[in-house]
Design a protein around this motif. Structure first.
Motif, PDB file in Angstrom:
ATOM      1  N   ARG A   1      69.189  22.307  16.725  1.00 40.28           N
ATOM      2  CA  ARG A   1      68.048  22.748  16.249  1.00 40.28           C
ATOM      3  C   ARG A   1      66.830  22.794  16.926  1.00 40.28           C
TER       4      ARG A   1
ATOM      5  N   ARG B   1      74.709  27.720  13.189  1.00 36.30           N
ATOM      6  CA  ARG B   1      73.569  28.666  12.578  1.00 36.30           C
ATOM      7  C   ARG B   1      72.123  28.098  12.506  1.00 36.30           C
TER       8      ARG B   1
ATOM      9  N   GLU C   1      67.754  39.474  12.171  1.00 35.98           N
ATOM     10  CA  GLU C   1      68.608  38.884  12.816  1.00 35.98           C
ATOM     11  C   GLU C   1      69.386  37.445  11.980  1.00 35.98           C
TER      12      GLU C   1
ATOM     13  N   VAL D   1      77.114  30.673   0.200  1.00 34.18           N
ATOM     14  CA  VAL D   1      78.070  31.813   0.360  1.00 34.18           C
ATOM     15  C   VAL D   1      78.144  33.057  -0.714  1.00 34.18           C
ATOM     16  N   THR D   2      78.393  32.583  -2.052  1.00 33.56           N
ATOM     17  CA  THR D   2      78.716  33.541  -3.026  1.00 33.56           C
ATOM     18  C   THR D   2      77.705  34.854  -3.107  1.00 33.56           C
ATOM     19  N   PRO D   3      76.376  34.600  -3.372  1.00 27.27           N
ATOM     20  CA  PRO D   3      75.523  35.731  -3.461  1.00 27.27           C
ATOM     21  C   PRO D   3      75.458  36.876  -2.341  1.00 27.27           C
ATOM     22  N   VAL D   4      75.699  36.308  -0.939  1.00 27.83           N
ATOM     23  CA  VAL D   4      75.704  37.275   0.222  1.00 27.83           C
ATOM     24  C   VAL D   4      76.773  37.964   0.137  1.00 27.83           C
TER      25      VAL D   4
ATOM     26  N   PRO E   1      70.701  35.950   8.342  1.00 30.10           N
ATOM     27  CA  PRO E   1      71.190  36.263   6.970  1.00 30.10           C
ATOM     28  C   PRO E   1      69.951  35.844   6.060  1.00 30.10           C
ATOM     29  N   ALA E   2      69.746  36.687   5.006  1.00 29.70           N
ATOM     30  CA  ALA E   2      68.613  36.567   3.972  1.00 29.70           C
ATOM     31  C   ALA E   2      68.253  35.307   3.499  1.00 29.70           C
ATOM     32  N   ASP E   3      69.383  34.586   3.075  1.00 27.82           N
ATOM     33  CA  ASP E   3      69.170  33.489   2.276  1.00 27.82           C
ATOM     34  C   ASP E   3      70.134  32.491   2.825  1.00 27.82           C
ATOM     35  N   ALA E   4      70.440  32.378   4.047  1.00 30.77           N
ATOM     36  CA  ALA E   4      71.195  31.177   4.700  1.00 30.77           C
ATOM     37  C   ALA E   4      70.160  30.276   5.030  1.00 30.77           C
TER      38      ALA E   4
ATOM     39  N   GLU F   1      68.000  25.653   3.602  1.00 29.51           N
ATOM     40  CA  GLU F   1      67.088  25.731   2.594  1.00 29.51           C
ATOM     41  C   GLU F   1      65.545  25.809   3.051  1.00 29.51           C
TER      42      GLU F   1
ATOM     43  N   TYR G   1      78.545  31.759   6.992  1.00 26.05           N
ATOM     44  CA  TYR G   1      79.688  31.944   5.882  1.00 26.05           C
ATOM     45  C   TYR G   1      80.896  31.520   6.302  1.00 26.05           C
TER      46      TYR G   1
ATOM     47  N   ASP H   1      77.309  41.798   0.307  1.00 28.42           N
ATOM     48  CA  ASP H   1      77.529  42.479   1.608  1.00 28.42           C
ATOM     49  C   ASP H   1      78.963  42.465   1.672  1.00 28.42           C
TER      50      ASP H   1
ATOM     51  N   THR I   1      66.768  22.714   7.862  1.00 30.62           N
ATOM     52  CA  THR I   1      67.941  23.067   7.115  1.00 30.62           C
ATOM     53  C   THR I   1      67.968  24.395   6.636  1.00 30.62           C
TER      54      THR I   1
ATOM     55  N   ALA J   1      76.961  28.139  -3.446  1.00 25.84           N
ATOM     56  CA  ALA J   1      75.754  28.522  -3.925  1.00 25.84           C
ATOM     57  C   ALA J   1      75.233  29.313  -2.721  1.00 25.84           C
TER      58      ALA J   1
ATOM     59  N   PHE K   1      77.950  24.670  -0.986  1.00 26.87           N
ATOM     60  CA  PHE K   1      78.343  25.534   0.025  1.00 26.87           C
ATOM     61  C   PHE K   1      78.563  26.990  -1.095  1.00 26.87           C
TER      62      PHE K   1
END
Lengths: 239, 107
Positions: B19, A79, A234, A172-175, A236-239, A110, B44, A179, A108, A170, A168
Motif C-alpha cells: 500500500r 489490488r 485504470e 464482486v457482484t455489481p461489477v 475498477p470503478a467500485d473496488a 471502501e 475480483y 462487465d 482499503t 458486495a 466479498f
C-alpha cells in the motif's frame, strides 16, 4: 476550499458500520481457529485487510511456511498497490510525505472508492476524517467478535461468520453484472477454486497457494483475452 | 508464542509495503496494458476464489451457508452496499439454522 475533516468523518461512517459487522465475523473466525483475543485484535489493527486476514488465519494456525503467508498476502493485496497508485493522483498539496505513510496504512477498498469518487482533489484533513472511523470500526468489531465468539451460542456465531463473505459478494457482484469480461474472470476463478477443493490430487495444496494459483490464472487469462482500454480508468470503478 | 509475532510481522509488513510504496514513490502512471488489465481483474479473481466454495462451509451445516450466500447475492446484484448485503447474508443463514434446529425436528 478543500473538503473538511467533518465531511471525511461523515463519508466514513457507513464504511465503519459495514466494517463492524465484517470484522466481528473475523474475530469469531480467528478465535474459532485457535487464536487468542489479543492476537485477533492485533492482526486486525496491524493489517486492516479483510481478505488478507481471512487467508492468513488458516495458514498461521496450521504452522504454514512464511513464504506461503508472504506470497498469499502479496497476491491478495496486490489490488491495493493499484489503488495507491490511483489515489496518489488524487491528492492535493496539503498531503505531506508523512501523511502518505499514514494514509497508505488504511487505504482499503471502501476508503479508496470514496476518496477517489470525490469531484475535487482530496486533502489530508478530509482523508484523516475518512479513515478514522473505518479503522476504529475494524478494530472494535474484531475485539467484540473475538470476545463474543466464546460467549455467543454456536448457532449465532456460525450465522455471523458468513458476514465476511457477504462483503466479498458486495464488492464482486455489481461489477460482474455490469462487465462481461469481469463475469468471465469470476467464473474461471470459481471453477478453478472448486477444482482445488474437490479433486483429491489437488485438495492437498495449502490454502494460500490455491488463492495465488487460481487468481493469477483467472486474471492473467482475462488480461490476455480482454485487456482493459488504456484510456479508461485504470482502477475498477467500485473496488 | 513468538511464532505468532513473526507471522504477524511478515503479513503486516508485506501488506503495508504494497500500500505504501506506490503512494510514496510512484509519480508516473502505469502504461503497460497487460499489467493494467491484470491489476484490474485480480481483485475480483481473489475475492471469488476466497468465496467459492469456502463460503458454503462457513457455517456448521451447508444449508444455512447456501441460503446466506443467495441472500447476499440478491441485494449485491442491485448494488445495495456492504452493510445491507452483510446483514442479509447473516440473517438468511441464521433463519435457516434456526429452522433446522427448532422447527424441523417438530415437523
Amino acid at each position: 476550499m478543500g473538503y473538511t475533516f467533518r465531511k471525511g468523518l461523515i463519508d466514513g461512517l457507513p464504511v465503519c458500520i459495514g466494517y463492524l459487522s465484517v470484522s466481528f465475523a473475523f474475530g469469531i473466525f480467528a478465535v474459532g481457529s485457535g487464536f487468542g483475543i489479543a492476537e485477533a485484535l492485533m492482526i486486525s489493527m496491524f493489517n486492516v485487510t479483510s481478505a488478507g486476514q481471512l487467508a492468513a488465519v488458516p495458514i498461521i494456525a496450521s504452522g504454514g511456511m512464511m513464504a506461503e503467508l508472504a506470497m498469499s498476502q502479496l497476491v491478495i493485496n496486490l489490488r491495493y498497490a493499484l489503488m495507491s497508485v490511483s489515489l496518489s493522483q488524487r491528492l492535493d498539496r496539503t498531503v505531506r510525505l508523512r501523511d502518505r505513510f499514514l494514509i497508505a496504512f488504511v487505504n482499503t477498498d471502501e476508503v479508496f472508492a470514496i476518496a477517489s469518487s470525490q469531484r475535487e482533489l482530496v486533502g489530508r484533513r478530509y482523508l484523516y476524517g475518512l479513515i478514522l472511523t473505518p479503522y476504529l470500526g475494524w478494530s472494535l468489531g474484531t475485539l467484540l467478535g473475538a470476545i463474543a465468539g466464546d460467549i455467543l451460542p454456536t448457532i449465532v456465531t456460525a450465522a455471523l461468520g458468513i458476514a465476511i463473505y457477504g462483503m466479498f459478494i458486495a464488492i464482486v457482484t455489481p461489477v460482474a453484472r455490469a462487465d462481461r469480461a469481469t463475469a468471465a474472470c469470476v467464473l474461471i476463478a470459481a471453477v478453478l477454486s472448486c477444482l482445488f477443493r474437490y479433486v483429491p490430487a489437488l485438495s492437498a495444496v495449502p490454502s494460500g497457494f490455491v488463492i495465488i494459483i487460481c487468481a493469477v490464472i483467472a486474471a492473467g487469462v482475462m488480461a490476455v483475452v480482454a485487456p482493459v482500454k488504456i484510456s479508461s480508468e485504470e482502477v475498477p470503478a467500485d473496488a | 508464542m513468538p511464532d505468532f509475532f513473526l507471522y504477524l510481522a511478515v503479513m503486516a509488513g508485506v501488506t503495508y509495503l504494497i500500500r505504501m510504496l506506490p503512494l510514496v514513490l510512484i509519480k508516473k502512471k502505469i502504461t503497460n496494458r497487460f499489467v493494467l488489465s491484470f491489476l484490474h481483474y485480480i481483485p475480483y479473481a481473489v475475492l471469488t476464489v476466497m468465496t467459492v466454495p469456502a463460503c458454503f462451509y462457513a457455517t456448521g451445516r451447508i444449508e444455512p451457508a447456501v441460503v446466506g450466500f443467495i441472500a447476499a447475492l440478491i441485494p449485491a446484484w442491485f448494488n445495495k452496499g456492504l452493510p445491507i448485503v452483510a446483514a442479509c447474508a447473516c440473517g438468511g443463514a441464521l433463519l435457516t439454522e434456526l429452522f433446522f434446529v427448532y422447527v424441523l425436528p417438530t415437523i
